[in-house]
Design a protein around this motif. Structure first.
Motif, PDB file in Angstrom:
ATOM      1  N   ASP A  49       0.209  -9.821  -1.767  1.00 33.58           N
ATOM      2  CA  ASP A  49       0.725 -10.583  -0.513  1.00 33.58           C
ATOM      3  C   ASP A  49       1.548 -11.551  -0.752  1.00 33.58           C
ATOM      4  OD1 ASP A  49      -2.092  -8.870   0.348  1.00 33.58           O
ATOM      5  OD2 ASP A  49      -0.833  -9.012   1.970  1.00 33.58           O
ATOM      6  N   ASP A  84       2.516  -5.838  -0.124  1.00 35.15           N
ATOM      7  CA  ASP A  84       4.001  -7.298   0.133  1.00 35.15           C
ATOM      8  C   ASP A  84       4.016  -7.560  -0.853  1.00 35.15           C
ATOM      9  OD1 ASP A  84       2.805  -5.690   3.083  1.00 35.15           O
ATOM     10  OD2 ASP A  84       2.102  -7.206   3.808  1.00 35.15           O
ATOM     11  N   ASN A 122       2.977  -3.004   3.762  1.00 36.22           N
ATOM     12  CA  ASN A 122       3.521  -2.968   5.184  1.00 36.22           C
ATOM     13  C   ASN A 122       4.381  -3.778   5.047  1.00 36.22           C
ATOM     14  OD1 ASN A 122       1.423  -4.168   4.886  1.00 36.22           O
ATOM     15  ND2 ASN A 122       2.436  -5.416   7.010  1.00 36.22           N
ATOM     16  N   HIS A 123       4.818  -4.752   4.673  1.00 37.92           N
ATOM     17  CA  HIS A 123       6.788  -5.372   4.429  1.00 37.92           C
ATOM     18  C   HIS A 123       7.363  -5.105   3.568  1.00 37.92           C
ATOM     19  CE1 HIS A 123       4.937  -8.869   6.961  1.00 37.92           C
ATOM     20  NE2 HIS A 123       3.906  -8.617   6.451  1.00 37.92           N
ATOM     21  N   HIS A 219      -2.779  -0.572  -0.476  1.00 37.08           N
ATOM     22  CA  HIS A 219      -2.484  -2.458   0.265  1.00 37.08           C
ATOM     23  C   HIS A 219      -3.484  -2.319   1.290  1.00 37.08           C
ATOM     24  CE1 HIS A 219       0.149  -5.677   1.629  1.00 37.08           C
ATOM     25  NE2 HIS A 219       0.009  -4.880   2.627  1.00 37.08           N
ATOM     26  N   HIS A 254      -2.853  -7.170   1.934  1.00 38.13           N
ATOM     27  CA  HIS A 254      -2.694  -7.123   3.022  1.00 38.13           C
ATOM     28  C   HIS A 254      -2.934  -8.620   4.479  1.00 38.13           C
ATOM     29  CE1 HIS A 254      -1.300  -5.340   6.870  1.00 38.13           C
ATOM     30  NE2 HIS A 254      -2.356  -5.301   7.086  1.00 38.13           N
TER      31      HIS A 254
HETATM   32 ZN   LIG Z   1       0.763  -6.375   4.286  1.00 39.25          ZN
END
Ligand SMILES: [Zn+2]
Ligand SMILES: [Fe+2]
Length: 337
Positions: A49, A84, A122-123, A219, A254
């Protein structure tokens, strides 16, 4: 199932760990801090992240990573970028200047002359304007780059010479069970990719083991004391495989904090290193309830690999040791700091 474990059992477990740490037969926090146990091996650093648009905190953590390596005088043989990797827009794709500023200069080759194994978060799947995952796969193809992401999921061994760990790098961006993978600009794996990856993971774990250790990274945490909590799909699909194949560590990011969770009877240690630079989150479950460790703090992690033992350390944004544990080939855990 660990997620069904009662609070009382978690508490008992926490006490068991406290008692273990106090036994005296284990190396002390001080030994680790001052370069005792766990330094005679191959080192890698991990960070999750990290690619935040406001990169003040990222910069502090990255400096701490550099200082840690220089101060202790070891060579880093890998970086694990736990997803991320890019928040916000990456308009230039593979040519965007953020690659220089937030990857090449933050984690410079002069200090980290090694592959940087990356997994998508996810990003990374947000289309800003195009999929940043596509740019990440492209960047890995540039000649001489350290950025290593040959595909969305892949495996490798570490260290390069005389490997001791099989690492399985996964894409944890799960479509819903209903098959929905397109949430506006936020994408995930497609349902058929999810099934393909799961079959591949099973096959990888079933292969005859060539190393004393196996580590899986994705992640999304399977279990987390942070706001994202425990992950229903991963608990159903991945956790039984980790258990069956006695995977030593599951590494994730995450949730923007640092964690180490153990579950009675589960052979895997769950490590979360999400303090690489994105804004921190409040924890939902305190480490006294479920642990042994969960802290809202910026930082990074170190893995030292030796034939007889893995050592995992969580470090803060000043490179100070905030937690450490060891894991033996037989799965036994020692809490040492
Ligand atoms: Zn994330
Ligand atoms: Fe994140």
């Amino acid at each position: 199932m660990p997620n069904e474990m009662s609070r009382r059992r978690f508490l008992r477990q926490s006490f068991a760990f406290s008692a273990l740490a106090g036994l005296g037969s284990l190396p002390s926090f001080g030994d680790l801090k001052h370069g005792g146990l766990g330094d005679g091996g191959s080192h890698l650093l991990m960070v999750g992240d990290w690619g935040y648009e406001n990169f003040e905190a990222q910069s502090r953590v990255a400096k701490a990573m550099q200082g840690y390596v220089k101060g202790r005088g070891f060579t880093t043989e890998a970086l694990f970028m736990l997803g991320d990797n890019w928040y916000g827009p990456l308009p230039g794709g593979v040519k965007d200047k953020r690659w220089q500023v937030q990857f090449e200069e933050m984690y410079p080759k002069s200090v980290f002359d090694c592959p940087a194994y990356a997994i998508p978060g996810n990003h990374d799947y947000q289309r800003m304007p195009e999929s940043k995952v596509a740019a990440e796969l492209e960047y890995a193809k540039l000649p001489g780059t350290r950025w290593t992401m040959p595909s969305l999921w892949y495996s490798f061994t570490f260290p390069a010479k005389k490997p001791l760990v099989t690492v399985i790098a996964l894409d944890s961006n799960m479509p819903s069970d209903a098959g929905k993978w397109d949430r506006g600009t936020n994408f995930t794996l497609r349902p058929e990719q999810k099934a393909e990856q799961l079959a591949w993971l099973k096959a990888e774990l079933e292969k005859p083991r060539t190393t004393p250790f196996v580590v899986v990274m994705g992640h999304h945490p399977i279990f987390s004391n942070g706001p994202h909590g425990d992950h229903k799909i991963l608990i159903r699909d991945w956790a039984p495989l980790l258990r069956e194949h006695k995977v030593h560590l599951y590494l994730a990011g995450h949730d923007h904090d640092m964690q180490h969770l153990e579950f009675e009877g589960h052979p895997t240690s769950f490590v979360l290193s999400g303090g690489g630079g994105a804004g921190l989150y409040n924890l939902k479950i305190a480490q006294a309830q479920r642990g042994p460790m969960a802290e809202k703090v910026y930082g990074f992690s170190e893995l030292v690999v030796a034939p007889e033992m893995l050592t995992v350390r969580h470090l803060d944004e000043q490179g100070r040791l905030i937690h450490a544990f060891t894991k033996k080939p037989d799965g036994s855990v020692g809490i040492v700091g």
